[in-house]
Design a protein around this motif. Structure first.
Motif, PDB file in Angstrom:
ATOM      1  N   SER A  81      -3.228 -11.703   0.489  1.00 11.48           N
ATOM      2  CA  SER A  81      -2.008 -12.484   0.634  1.00 11.48           C
ATOM      3  C   SER A  81      -2.453 -13.847   1.144  1.00 11.48           C
ATOM      4  O   SER A  81      -2.905 -13.977   2.281  1.00 11.48           O
ATOM      5  CB  SER A  81      -1.059 -11.802   1.616  1.00 11.48           C
ATOM      6  OG  SER A  81       0.154 -12.499   1.687  1.00 11.48           O
ATOM      7  N   VAL A  82      -2.349 -14.863   0.284  1.00 12.54           N
ATOM      8  CA  VAL A  82      -2.976 -16.155   0.547  1.00 12.54           C
ATOM      9  C   VAL A  82      -1.942 -17.227   0.895  1.00 12.54           C
ATOM     10  O   VAL A  82      -1.095 -17.572   0.068  1.00 12.54           O
ATOM     11  CB  VAL A  82      -3.807 -16.611  -0.673  1.00 12.54           C
ATOM     12  CG1 VAL A  82      -4.556 -17.888  -0.364  1.00 12.54           C
ATOM     13  CG2 VAL A  82      -4.754 -15.507  -1.126  1.00 12.54           C
ATOM     14  N   LEU A  99      -5.005 -10.815   4.880  1.00  9.84           N
ATOM     15  CA  LEU A  99      -4.357 -12.115   5.025  1.00  9.84           C
ATOM     16  C   LEU A  99      -5.390 -13.226   4.915  1.00  9.84           C
ATOM     17  O   LEU A  99      -6.478 -13.119   5.475  1.00  9.84           O
ATOM     18  CB  LEU A  99      -3.656 -12.213   6.381  1.00  9.84           C
ATOM     19  CG  LEU A  99      -2.476 -11.278   6.603  1.00  9.84           C
ATOM     20  CD1 LEU A  99      -1.944 -11.442   8.015  1.00  9.84           C
ATOM     21  CD2 LEU A  99      -1.387 -11.533   5.590  1.00  9.84           C
ATOM     22  N   VAL A 100      -5.015 -14.284   4.195  1.00  6.24           N
ATOM     23  CA  VAL A 100      -5.901 -15.425   4.009  1.00  6.24           C
ATOM     24  C   VAL A 100      -5.156 -16.695   4.425  1.00  6.24           C
ATOM     25  O   VAL A 100      -4.051 -16.953   3.942  1.00  6.24           O
ATOM     26  CB  VAL A 100      -6.340 -15.555   2.531  1.00  6.24           C
ATOM     27  CG1 VAL A 100      -7.219 -16.778   2.343  1.00  6.24           C
ATOM     28  CG2 VAL A 100      -7.021 -14.293   2.057  1.00  6.24           C
ATOM     29  N   ALA A 101      -5.784 -17.468   5.310  1.00 11.80           N
ATOM     30  CA  ALA A 101      -5.217 -18.751   5.752  1.00 11.80           C
ATOM     31  C   ALA A 101      -3.773 -18.591   6.215  1.00 11.80           C
ATOM     32  O   ALA A 101      -2.906 -19.396   5.887  1.00 11.80           O
ATOM     33  CB  ALA A 101      -5.336 -19.793   4.640  1.00 11.80           C
ATOM     34  N   TYR A 102      -3.533 -17.517   6.953  1.00 15.97           N
ATOM     35  CA  TYR A 102      -2.187 -17.237   7.463  1.00 15.97           C
ATOM     36  C   TYR A 102      -2.321 -16.528   8.802  1.00 15.97           C
ATOM     37  O   TYR A 102      -3.067 -15.562   8.922  1.00 15.97           O
ATOM     38  CB  TYR A 102      -1.416 -16.347   6.480  1.00 15.97           C
ATOM     39  CG  TYR A 102       0.020 -16.145   6.880  1.00 15.97           C
ATOM     40  CD1 TYR A 102       0.988 -17.063   6.500  1.00 15.97           C
ATOM     41  CD2 TYR A 102       0.407 -15.058   7.644  1.00 15.97           C
ATOM     42  CE1 TYR A 102       2.307 -16.898   6.866  1.00 15.97           C
ATOM     43  CE2 TYR A 102       1.725 -14.888   8.016  1.00 15.97           C
ATOM     44  CZ  TYR A 102       2.672 -15.800   7.630  1.00 15.97           C
ATOM     45  OH  TYR A 102       3.982 -15.641   7.997  1.00 15.97           O
ATOM     46  N   VAL A 103      -1.598 -17.009   9.808  1.00 19.05           N
ATOM     47  CA  VAL A 103      -1.697 -16.400  11.138  1.00 19.05           C
ATOM     48  C   VAL A 103      -0.328 -15.910  11.592  1.00 19.05           C
ATOM     49  O   VAL A 103      -0.064 -14.717  11.613  1.00 19.05           O
ATOM     50  CB  VAL A 103      -2.292 -17.376  12.177  1.00 19.05           C
ATOM     51  CG1 VAL A 103      -2.341 -16.727  13.545  1.00 19.05           C
ATOM     52  CG2 VAL A 103      -3.677 -17.818  11.752  1.00 19.05           C
ATOM     53  N   ASP A 104       0.541 -16.825  11.998  1.00 19.07           N
ATOM     54  CA  ASP A 104       1.889 -16.548  12.473  1.00 19.07           C
ATOM     55  C   ASP A 104       1.915 -15.372  13.454  1.00 19.07           C
ATOM     56  O   ASP A 104       1.198 -15.386  14.444  1.00 19.07           O
ATOM     57  CB  ASP A 104       2.833 -16.336  11.287  1.00 19.07           C
ATOM     58  CG  ASP A 104       4.278 -16.645  11.638  1.00 19.07           C
ATOM     59  OD1 ASP A 104       4.500 -17.376  12.623  1.00 19.07           O
ATOM     60  OD2 ASP A 104       5.186 -16.174  10.949  1.00 19.07           O
ATOM     61  N   GLU A 105       2.696 -14.333  13.174  1.00 14.56           N
ATOM     62  CA  GLU A 105       2.842 -13.228  14.122  1.00 14.56           C
ATOM     63  C   GLU A 105       1.625 -12.310  14.198  1.00 14.56           C
ATOM     64  O   GLU A 105       1.579 -11.393  14.997  1.00 14.56           O
ATOM     65  CB  GLU A 105       4.112 -12.409  13.808  1.00 14.56           C
ATOM     66  CG  GLU A 105       4.026 -11.560  12.561  1.00 14.56           C
ATOM     67  CD  GLU A 105       4.565 -12.225  11.307  1.00 14.56           C
ATOM     68  OE1 GLU A 105       4.970 -11.488  10.404  1.00 14.56           O
ATOM     69  OE2 GLU A 105       4.560 -13.465  11.219  1.00 14.56           O
ATOM     70  N   PHE A 124     -12.147 -17.452   1.399  1.00 16.96           N
ATOM     71  CA  PHE A 124     -11.468 -16.649   0.379  1.00 16.96           C
ATOM     72  C   PHE A 124     -12.103 -16.853  -0.990  1.00 16.96           C
ATOM     73  O   PHE A 124     -12.320 -15.895  -1.742  1.00 16.96           O
ATOM     74  CB  PHE A 124      -9.978 -16.997   0.329  1.00 16.96           C
ATOM     75  CG  PHE A 124      -9.274 -16.439  -0.880  1.00 16.96           C
ATOM     76  CD1 PHE A 124      -9.066 -15.079  -1.013  1.00 16.96           C
ATOM     77  CD2 PHE A 124      -8.828 -17.286  -1.891  1.00 16.96           C
ATOM     78  CE1 PHE A 124      -8.412 -14.559  -2.132  1.00 16.96           C
ATOM     79  CE2 PHE A 124      -8.179 -16.777  -2.997  1.00 16.96           C
ATOM     80  CZ  PHE A 124      -7.972 -15.413  -3.133  1.00 16.96           C
ATOM     81  N   ALA A 125     -12.409 -18.102  -1.330  1.00 18.18           N
ATOM     82  CA  ALA A 125     -13.007 -18.399  -2.632  1.00 18.18           C
ATOM     83  C   ALA A 125     -14.317 -17.632  -2.821  1.00 18.18           C
ATOM     84  O   ALA A 125     -14.570 -17.061  -3.891  1.00 18.18           O
ATOM     85  CB  ALA A 125     -13.237 -19.905  -2.775  1.00 18.18           C
ATOM     86  N   GLU A 126     -15.137 -17.597  -1.773  1.00 20.81           N
ATOM     87  CA  GLU A 126     -16.400 -16.847  -1.854  1.00 20.81           C
ATOM     88  C   GLU A 126     -16.147 -15.356  -2.027  1.00 20.81           C
ATOM     89  O   GLU A 126     -16.790 -14.690  -2.829  1.00 20.81           O
ATOM     90  CB  GLU A 126     -17.254 -17.111  -0.616  1.00 20.81           C
ATOM     91  CG  GLU A 126     -17.822 -18.517  -0.551  1.00 20.81           C
ATOM     92  CD  GLU A 126     -18.601 -18.882  -1.807  1.00 20.81           C
ATOM     93  OE1 GLU A 126     -19.454 -18.091  -2.260  1.00 20.81           O
ATOM     94  OE2 GLU A 126     -18.343 -19.981  -2.360  1.00 20.81           O
ATOM     95  N   MET A 138       0.208 -15.367  -3.619  1.00 20.55           N
ATOM     96  CA  MET A 138      -0.138 -16.683  -3.085  1.00 20.55           C
ATOM     97  C   MET A 138       1.077 -17.595  -3.001  1.00 20.55           C
ATOM     98  O   MET A 138       1.983 -17.498  -3.819  1.00 20.55           O
ATOM     99  CB  MET A 138      -1.169 -17.357  -3.997  1.00 20.55           C
ATOM    100  CG  MET A 138      -2.359 -16.500  -4.335  1.00 20.55           C
ATOM    101  SD  MET A 138      -3.509 -17.332  -5.442  1.00 20.55           S
ATOM    102  CE  MET A 138      -4.441 -18.250  -4.230  1.00 20.55           C
ATOM    103  N   SER A 139       1.014 -18.497  -2.017  1.00 22.43           N
ATOM    104  CA  SER A 139       1.981 -19.593  -2.013  1.00 22.43           C
ATOM    105  C   SER A 139       1.592 -20.521  -3.160  1.00 22.43           C
ATOM    106  O   SER A 139       0.452 -20.509  -3.630  1.00 22.43           O
ATOM    107  CB  SER A 139       1.945 -20.320  -0.680  1.00 22.43           C
ATOM    108  OG  SER A 139       0.708 -21.002  -0.526  1.00 22.43           O
ATOM    109  N   HIS A 140       2.530 -21.329  -3.596  1.00 26.55           N
ATOM    110  CA  HIS A 140       2.228 -22.263  -4.692  1.00 26.55           C
ATOM    111  C   HIS A 140       1.121 -23.242  -4.303  1.00 26.55           C
ATOM    112  O   HIS A 140       0.238 -23.537  -5.105  1.00 26.55           O
ATOM    113  CB  HIS A 140       3.489 -23.019  -5.119  1.00 26.55           C
ATOM    114  CG  HIS A 140       4.440 -22.164  -5.892  1.00 26.55           C
ATOM    115  ND1 HIS A 140       4.436 -22.109  -7.254  1.00 26.55           N
ATOM    116  CD2 HIS A 140       5.408 -21.305  -5.478  1.00 26.55           C
ATOM    117  CE1 HIS A 140       5.357 -21.261  -7.668  1.00 26.55           C
ATOM    118  NE2 HIS A 140       5.967 -20.757  -6.606  1.00 26.55           N
ATOM    119  N   GLY A 141       1.144 -23.717  -3.062  1.00 36.79           N
ATOM    120  CA  GLY A 141       0.112 -24.648  -2.599  1.00 36.79           C
ATOM    121  C   GLY A 141      -1.265 -24.018  -2.587  1.00 36.79           C
ATOM    122  O   GLY A 141      -2.255 -24.643  -2.993  1.00 36.79           O
ATOM    123  N   SER A 142      -1.344 -22.769  -2.134  1.00 31.36           N
ATOM    124  CA  SER A 142      -2.631 -22.064  -2.112  1.00 31.36           C
ATOM    125  C   SER A 142      -3.152 -21.842  -3.525  1.00 31.36           C
ATOM    126  O   SER A 142      -4.354 -21.957  -3.780  1.00 31.36           O
ATOM    127  CB  SER A 142      -2.489 -20.720  -1.396  1.00 31.36           C
ATOM    128  OG  SER A 142      -2.125 -20.915  -0.060  1.00 31.36           O
TER     129      SER A 142
END
Length: 169
Positions: A81-82, A99-105, A124-126, A138-142
């Motif tokens: 989940s990016v 989870l990738v590039a996501y922290v929050d709760e 993540f790319a690697e 993925m989010s659209h930006g990711s």
């Protein structure tokens, strides 16, 4: 989606308004129990209409329909989940996700078990390149970064206004 929900909410408001008008009339005739019953019925009618209306909006908020589009996943398929986290995704997938590039709760858990998440899109790319089978929500930006900056081999399975579901090619 919004228009369909708005129609249901409007219908619920009209029903509740009509019932409220009758409730006001009964209040003038000293039928207190009837008035309370009508107010409760109007409120219930409005809430039911709003809930029916939300069903038109649900595909935007839930991963249920996205998961149905996935091919059958192999046991070694990595799931990511990016840049986003949809709580319904692991539920309908019946799997945990990385989870990738996501922290929050999830900050506390990620500090205690850092191997169960990926902090950056570079990492993540690697990892994506190393995986034999992988999917990602993925989010659209990711997604734009993954394709643009990293040229990751991905095939889009589905798009919604909020997210993109991809598989490794």
């Amino acid at each position: 989606h919004y228009r369909a929900m708005a129609i249901w909410v409007l219908a619920g408001g009209m029903i509740a308004g009509s019932i409220s008008a009758v409730a006001v009339w009964t209040a003038t005739t000293s039928r207190r129990m009837s008035t309370l019953t009508l107010i409760a019925a109007g409120s219930l009618a409005f809430l039911l209409c709003a809930m029916f209306g939300y069903q038109a909006y649900a595909p935007l908020r839930s991963s249920h329909d996205l998961v149905k589009l996935l091919p059958e996943l192999k046991s070694d398929t990595a799931v990511f989940s990016v840049g986003t986290y949809d709580q319904t995704f692991p539920f309908y997938l019946n799997r945990s996700v990385t989870l990738v590039a996501y922290v929050d709760e999830f900050a506390l858990g990620q500090r205690q078990e850092p191997d169960k998440s990926i902090a950056t899109l570079d990492e993540f790319a690697e990892r994506w390149k190393q995986e034999r089978h992988a999917i990602a929500l993925m989010s659209h930006g990711s997604y734009e970064q993954a394709i643009g900056a990293f040229a990751l081999p991905m095939q889009v399975i589905a798009r919604t206004p909020r997210r993109i579901l991809v598989e490794k090619r």
